[in-house]
Design a protein around this motif. Structure first.
Motif: not given
Length: 222
Positions: A34-46, A119-126, A132-134, A163-168
């Motif tokens: 709940l705490v983790g998701m709270h910070f995700t959904v309250t992000s201004s970029k969510y 995936f193309a949409s996520m890469k564009s956002k990255v 807002v990655y989590d 997706s543009g999200v780093t493998l690391e």
């Protein structure tokens, strides 16, 4: 959000919506989620992401496997209350997770998976730094590969590139996910053992009481 809810607000909404006690194992993990998701959904970029839905719903369902309750609807009540506390639509999260699960199951190649427009949409956002990655996005990637039976390091790398999200980042969050699942399964086994011991003790007490009552009745009859 102009005036985002606080963590305390979100927790209070959940408690008000589901005012029933939860076994300690589930209560602890649920509060962390709940705490983790709270910070995700309250992000201004969510923005809502289907892949996040798949990841979160997968974790939630695995968490509540074997949940000790006599109410067959308890799991879905908790899920809907959880989402409502975050200001999210539980039906949409479920529907998106099911839709993506069905899509992944039908794929026979990694190319089929990464051809999905998300995936193309996520890469564009990255690239525009608006995603807002989590960890639930990473878990969604892994579940999609699992469902299509393509869980190889090479395919995970292709997911990363698409997706543009780093493998690391992905590998780090998947390691954490597997660790949490391992600890959760061990805790569930311990809980099951404790419940079984309590059931045996209760049965033994009832047998002794029944024997004592029967003896008293017999003595009274004499």
């Amino acid at each position: 959000m102009a005036n985002p809810a606080t963590v305390a607000d979100t927790k209070a909404k959940f408690t008000k919506g589901y005012p029933y006690p939860l076994p300690s194992i589930w209560a602890t993990v649920l509060q962390e989620l709940l705490v983790g998701m709270h910070f995700t959904v309250t992000s201004s970029k969510y923005q809502h992401e289907e892949m996040r839905s798949l990841g979160f719903v997968s974790v939630f369902d695995q968490l509540f496997e074997g949940y000790p309750t006599e109410d067959p609807n308890a799991k879905e009540k908790i899920f809907s209350t959880f989402m409502e506390a975050l200001g999210e639509d539980s039906k949409k999260w479920r529907a998106d997770a099911e839709k993506l699960s069905a899509f992944a199951t039908e794929q026979t190649s990694i190319d089929g998976i990464i051809a999905n427009p998300m995936f193309a949409s996520m890469k564009s956002k990255v690239e525009s730094k608006s995603l807002v990655y989590d960890k639930f996005i990473a878990i969604g990637f892994f579940r999609a590969l699992e469902m299509s039976k393509q869980t190889s390091p090479e395919n995970l790398k292709k997911i990363s590139e698409a997706s543009g999200v780093t493998l690391e980042k992905i590998n780090g969050d998947l390691g954490l996910y597997k660790s949490v699942l391992s600890r959760m399964n061990a805790a569930k086994e311990l809980q099951a053992e404790v419940l079984e011991r309590e059931r045996r003790k209760t049965a033994e007490r009832m047998e002794k009481k029944a024997a004592k009552d029967a003896k008293e009745v017999a003595e009274t009859s004499d």
